[in-house]
Design a protein around this motif. Sequence first.
Motif, PDB file in Angstrom:
ATOM      1  N   ALA A  78      11.255   0.359 -13.517  1.00 51.72           N
ATOM      2  CA  ALA A  78      10.120  -0.106 -14.302  1.00 51.72           C
ATOM      3  C   ALA A  78      10.046  -1.621 -14.267  1.00 51.72           C
ATOM      4  O   ALA A  78      11.038  -2.320 -14.448  1.00 51.72           O
ATOM      5  CB  ALA A  78      10.246   0.391 -15.745  1.00 51.72           C
ATOM      6  N   GLY A  79       8.837  -2.153 -14.071  1.00 53.95           N
ATOM      7  CA  GLY A  79       8.648  -3.592 -14.106  1.00 53.95           C
ATOM      8  C   GLY A  79       8.978  -4.290 -12.806  1.00 53.95           C
ATOM      9  O   GLY A  79       8.827  -5.504 -12.690  1.00 53.95           O
ATOM     10  N   MET A  80       9.452  -3.574 -11.804  1.00 55.81           N
ATOM     11  CA  MET A  80       9.807  -4.198 -10.535  1.00 55.81           C
ATOM     12  C   MET A  80       8.737  -3.880  -9.501  1.00 55.81           C
ATOM     13  O   MET A  80       8.347  -2.736  -9.330  1.00 55.81           O
ATOM     14  CB  MET A  80      11.163  -3.697 -10.038  1.00 55.81           C
ATOM     15  CG  MET A  80      12.323  -4.186 -10.863  1.00 55.81           C
ATOM     16  SD  MET A  80      13.874  -3.808 -10.058  1.00 55.81           S
ATOM     17  CE  MET A  80      15.017  -4.556 -11.222  1.00 55.81           C
ATOM     18  N   SER A  81       8.294  -4.911  -8.811  1.00 54.55           N
ATOM     19  CA  SER A  81       7.263  -4.725  -7.799  1.00 54.55           C
ATOM     20  C   SER A  81       7.893  -4.486  -6.452  1.00 54.55           C
ATOM     21  O   SER A  81       8.987  -4.957  -6.172  1.00 54.55           O
ATOM     22  CB  SER A  81       6.371  -5.969  -7.741  1.00 54.55           C
ATOM     23  OG  SER A  81       7.135  -7.097  -7.361  1.00 54.55           O
ATOM     24  N   ALA A  82       7.197  -3.764  -5.612  1.00 51.69           N
ATOM     25  CA  ALA A  82       7.667  -3.536  -4.246  1.00 51.69           C
ATOM     26  C   ALA A  82       7.028  -4.563  -3.328  1.00 51.69           C
ATOM     27  O   ALA A  82       5.929  -5.045  -3.585  1.00 51.69           O
ATOM     28  CB  ALA A  82       7.296  -2.129  -3.790  1.00 51.69           C
ATOM     29  N   ILE A  83       7.698  -4.892  -2.265  1.00 52.53           N
ATOM     30  CA  ILE A  83       7.141  -5.832  -1.302  1.00 52.53           C
ATOM     31  C   ILE A  83       6.525  -5.089  -0.135  1.00 52.53           C
ATOM     32  O   ILE A  83       6.069  -5.691   0.806  1.00 52.53           O
ATOM     33  CB  ILE A  83       8.226  -6.786  -0.780  1.00 52.53           C
ATOM     34  CG1 ILE A  83       9.295  -6.010  -0.017  1.00 52.53           C
ATOM     35  CG2 ILE A  83       8.821  -7.585  -1.886  1.00 52.53           C
ATOM     36  CD1 ILE A  83      10.218  -6.883   0.774  1.00 52.53           C
ATOM     37  N   SER A  84       6.516  -3.770  -0.200  1.00 50.31           N
ATOM     38  CA  SER A  84       6.089  -2.960   0.934  1.00 50.31           C
ATOM     39  C   SER A  84       4.987  -2.003   0.513  1.00 50.31           C
ATOM     40  O   SER A  84       4.761  -1.763  -0.677  1.00 50.31           O
ATOM     41  CB  SER A  84       7.278  -2.164   1.479  1.00 50.31           C
ATOM     42  OG  SER A  84       8.379  -3.014   1.663  1.00 50.31           O
ATOM     43  N   PRO A  85       4.291  -1.400   1.477  1.00 51.74           N
ATOM     44  CA  PRO A  85       3.272  -0.406   1.159  1.00 51.74           C
ATOM     45  C   PRO A  85       3.868   0.801   0.444  1.00 51.74           C
ATOM     46  O   PRO A  85       5.079   0.990   0.414  1.00 51.74           O
ATOM     47  CB  PRO A  85       2.727  -0.002   2.539  1.00 51.74           C
ATOM     48  CG  PRO A  85       3.089  -1.135   3.451  1.00 51.74           C
ATOM     49  CD  PRO A  85       4.376  -1.668   2.906  1.00 51.74           C
ATOM     50  N   ALA A  86       3.003   1.614  -0.106  1.00 48.95           N
ATOM     51  CA  ALA A  86       3.461   2.798  -0.838  1.00 48.95           C
ATOM     52  C   ALA A  86       4.302   3.679   0.060  1.00 48.95           C
ATOM     53  O   ALA A  86       4.004   3.866   1.234  1.00 48.95           O
ATOM     54  CB  ALA A  86       2.251   3.585  -1.353  1.00 48.95           C
ATOM     55  N   PRO A  87       5.392   4.272  -0.501  1.00 45.78           N
ATOM     56  CA  PRO A  87       6.288   5.081   0.306  1.00 45.78           C
ATOM     57  C   PRO A  87       5.625   6.267   0.984  1.00 45.78           C
ATOM     58  O   PRO A  87       6.064   6.708   2.023  1.00 45.78           O
ATOM     59  CB  PRO A  87       7.356   5.535  -0.697  1.00 45.78           C
ATOM     60  CG  PRO A  87       7.290   4.545  -1.815  1.00 45.78           C
ATOM     61  CD  PRO A  87       5.869   4.121  -1.872  1.00 45.78           C
ATOM     62  N   ASP A  88       4.516   6.786   0.359  1.00 44.54           N
ATOM     63  CA  ASP A  88       3.924   7.985   0.926  1.00 44.54           C
ATOM     64  C   ASP A  88       3.198   7.707   2.246  1.00 44.54           C
ATOM     65  O   ASP A  88       2.679   8.616   2.874  1.00 44.54           O
ATOM     66  CB  ASP A  88       2.978   8.645  -0.084  1.00 44.54           C
ATOM     67  CG  ASP A  88       1.873   7.705  -0.562  1.00 44.54           C
ATOM     68  OD1 ASP A  88       1.146   8.080  -1.479  1.00 44.54           O
ATOM     69  OD2 ASP A  88       1.754   6.591   0.005  1.00 44.54           O
ATOM     70  N   THR A  89       3.143   6.437   2.670  1.00 45.62           N
ATOM     71  CA  THR A  89       2.536   6.117   3.957  1.00 45.62           C
ATOM     72  C   THR A  89       3.508   6.315   5.110  1.00 45.62           C
ATOM     73  O   THR A  89       3.130   6.179   6.259  1.00 45.62           O
ATOM     74  CB  THR A  89       2.027   4.668   3.976  1.00 45.62           C
ATOM     75  OG1 THR A  89       3.148   3.776   3.802  1.00 45.62           O
ATOM     76  CG2 THR A  89       1.032   4.422   2.859  1.00 45.62           C
ATOM     77  N   ILE A  90       4.764   6.604   4.813  1.00 42.88           N
ATOM     78  CA  ILE A  90       5.787   6.734   5.832  1.00 42.88           C
ATOM     79  C   ILE A  90       6.111   8.207   6.063  1.00 42.88           C
ATOM     80  O   ILE A  90       6.409   8.942   5.129  1.00 42.88           O
ATOM     81  CB  ILE A  90       7.071   5.988   5.412  1.00 42.88           C
ATOM     82  CG1 ILE A  90       6.764   4.502   5.210  1.00 42.88           C
ATOM     83  CG2 ILE A  90       8.171   6.160   6.446  1.00 42.88           C
ATOM     84  CD1 ILE A  90       7.928   3.717   4.665  1.00 42.88           C
ATOM     85  N   ASP A  91       6.041   8.617   7.304  1.00 36.48           N
ATOM     86  CA  ASP A  91       6.393   9.986   7.680  1.00 36.48           C
ATOM     87  C   ASP A  91       7.887  10.009   7.977  1.00 36.48           C
ATOM     88  O   ASP A  91       8.314   9.783   9.105  1.00 36.48           O
ATOM     89  CB  ASP A  91       5.582  10.415   8.897  1.00 36.48           C
ATOM     90  CG  ASP A  91       5.779  11.886   9.225  1.00 36.48           C
ATOM     91  OD1 ASP A  91       6.702  12.508   8.667  1.00 36.48           O
ATOM     92  OD2 ASP A  91       5.010  12.409  10.055  1.00 36.48           O
ATOM     93  N   LEU A  92       8.684  10.295   6.954  1.00 33.30           N
ATOM     94  CA  LEU A  92      10.134  10.264   7.111  1.00 33.30           C
ATOM     95  C   LEU A  92      10.620  11.350   8.062  1.00 33.30           C
ATOM     96  O   LEU A  92      11.618  11.158   8.770  1.00 33.30           O
ATOM     97  CB  LEU A  92      10.814  10.411   5.749  1.00 33.30           C
ATOM     98  CG  LEU A  92      10.739   9.196   4.832  1.00 33.30           C
ATOM     99  CD1 LEU A  92      11.327   9.523   3.464  1.00 33.30           C
ATOM    100  CD2 LEU A  92      11.475   8.016   5.440  1.00 33.30           C
ATOM    101  N   ASP A  93       9.931  12.471   8.088  1.00 28.66           N
ATOM    102  CA  ASP A  93      10.334  13.544   9.004  1.00 28.66           C
ATOM    103  C   ASP A  93      10.201  13.095  10.457  1.00 28.66           C
ATOM    104  O   ASP A  93      11.067  13.377  11.290  1.00 28.66           O
ATOM    105  CB  ASP A  93       9.487  14.797   8.758  1.00 28.66           C
ATOM    106  CG  ASP A  93       9.810  15.461   7.434  1.00 28.66           C
ATOM    107  OD1 ASP A  93      10.940  15.253   6.937  1.00 28.66           O
ATOM    108  OD2 ASP A  93       8.953  16.177   6.903  1.00 28.66           O
ATOM    109  N   ALA A  94       9.118  12.378  10.761  1.00 28.69           N
ATOM    110  CA  ALA A  94       8.930  11.884  12.125  1.00 28.69           C
ATOM    111  C   ALA A  94       9.981  10.840  12.473  1.00 28.69           C
ATOM    112  O   ALA A  94      10.509  10.822  13.584  1.00 28.69           O
ATOM    113  CB  ALA A  94       7.528  11.294  12.276  1.00 28.69           C
ATOM    114  N   VAL A  95      10.287   9.973  11.511  1.00 24.42           N
ATOM    115  CA  VAL A  95      11.312   8.939  11.722  1.00 24.42           C
ATOM    116  C   VAL A  95      12.656   9.587  12.025  1.00 24.42           C
ATOM    117  O   VAL A  95      13.346   9.222  12.986  1.00 24.42           O
ATOM    118  CB  VAL A  95      11.415   8.022  10.487  1.00 24.42           C
ATOM    119  CG1 VAL A  95      12.653   7.136  10.575  1.00 24.42           C
ATOM    120  CG2 VAL A  95      10.168   7.157  10.347  1.00 24.42           C
TER     121      VAL A  95
END
Length: 335
Positions: free
Chosen positions: A9-26
């Motif tokens: 809580a209260g911490m910002s990410a420096i990256s796009p939303a995680p759901d944009t990454i296809d972890l299965d493909a990676v």
Amino acid sequence: MGQGFGKIAGMSAISPAPDTIDLDAVRSVAGAIHSAITTVIEGKDEVVSTAVTVLMAEGHLLVEDVPGVGKTMLAKALARAIDCKVSRVQFTPDLLPSDITGVSIFNQESREFEFRRGAVFANVVVGDEINRASPKTQSALLEAMEERQVTVDGTTYPLPRPFLVMATQNPIEMEGTYPLPEAQRDRFMARLSMGYPATTAEIAMLESHGALNPLDSLHPVTTAEDVQHTIEAIRGLHTADALLRYVVDIVNASRQHRQLRLGASPRAGLQLLRAARAHAALAGRDHVLPEDVQTMAVPVLAHRILPTSEAALARHSTTDLVRDLLGRTAVPSGR
């Protein structure tokens, strides 16, 4: 800590939303490369995992160990597992910088200079015994490794992507070698040692490698395009501000450690973050944890720092000193 660390809580990410990454493909691309390499390199799962992690972080790898433990075999296996352009350079004292970068040759018919590309124009460059080349030739790789480009006669040529330099060197034999300067070592994201195989793995190697070269049956399992897409996806992995602070704290601690005369550079911190992201993605997580940073800290930092003469006399290795840094640095909490 656990899975909630990336969403404090209260911490910002420096990256796009995680759901944009296809972890299965990676994981599919990385797993295929890992499996292919392990058919050649037996009993070294951790070494292979580190090599694949560095590839997925778009870094360069330095494999440093005694002769005969499979350094060049590891480099060749990784290169063959990818359907891409591969070049191999045998570093020798008479190797010229132009052999690496390329040279402009005057064409008598067109009356113009033509650029002949050197060995560095490949997706995977395997450099065997890099410390046997002169410092001038070694320095020819500096621009390529950092900026992914080559400048010859005032003209800049971009290198293909992905671009990986995987170099080997023997730290024992000193005659006829030129130790890599700090600037060169800092270009390598990670350094690893093969080590001697376990008894069972060595027996299996004798049985399987005694008659045939295992590289002959190794075929590409992915393409350069798939690897590049994977690299770009991993860059978007969610990283909390607390993790950025943790990386910076570790790097700063190396600069203030009494047993170190040279600490880690800002580039080292950036490389550690990239390696940690790749490690998290290959573990199937959409965010980075402190454990990812800790796992990659030794391979990423140990070859960049220099111990004091007192620490060297006390036989404190850089690996020991990196672990000491981790013990001294406060770990952020997700609670």
